[in-house]
Design a protein around this motif. Structure first.
Motif: not given
Length: 68
Positions: A28-45
């Protein structure tokens, strides 16, 4: 109408082992990993800031005991 078990796509059956990558599948590209990470953090915050139940605290305490 819902799909039957046979009609549903099977996810996870062709995944590479943990820590590895499937042959011929680009990482996965860095941008995709960053996008997934941000969304997962937001989902589980909310769940990460919620108090831990007494039962879960007891289980965690058992993991911390020596000899386990």
């Amino acid at each position: 109408m819902s799909k039957t078990q046979a009609e549903r796509p099977s996810f996870g059956t062709d995944l590479p082992p943990a820590g590895g990558s499937a042959e011929g599948v680009p990482p996965l590209s860095r941008a995709v990993r960053r996008h997934l990470g941000q969304n997962l953090r937001g989902h589980y915050a909310d769940s990460l800031s919620a108090p831990v139940s007494e039962r879960l605290e007891a289980l965690i305490a058992q993991l911390d005991k020596p000899g386990r």
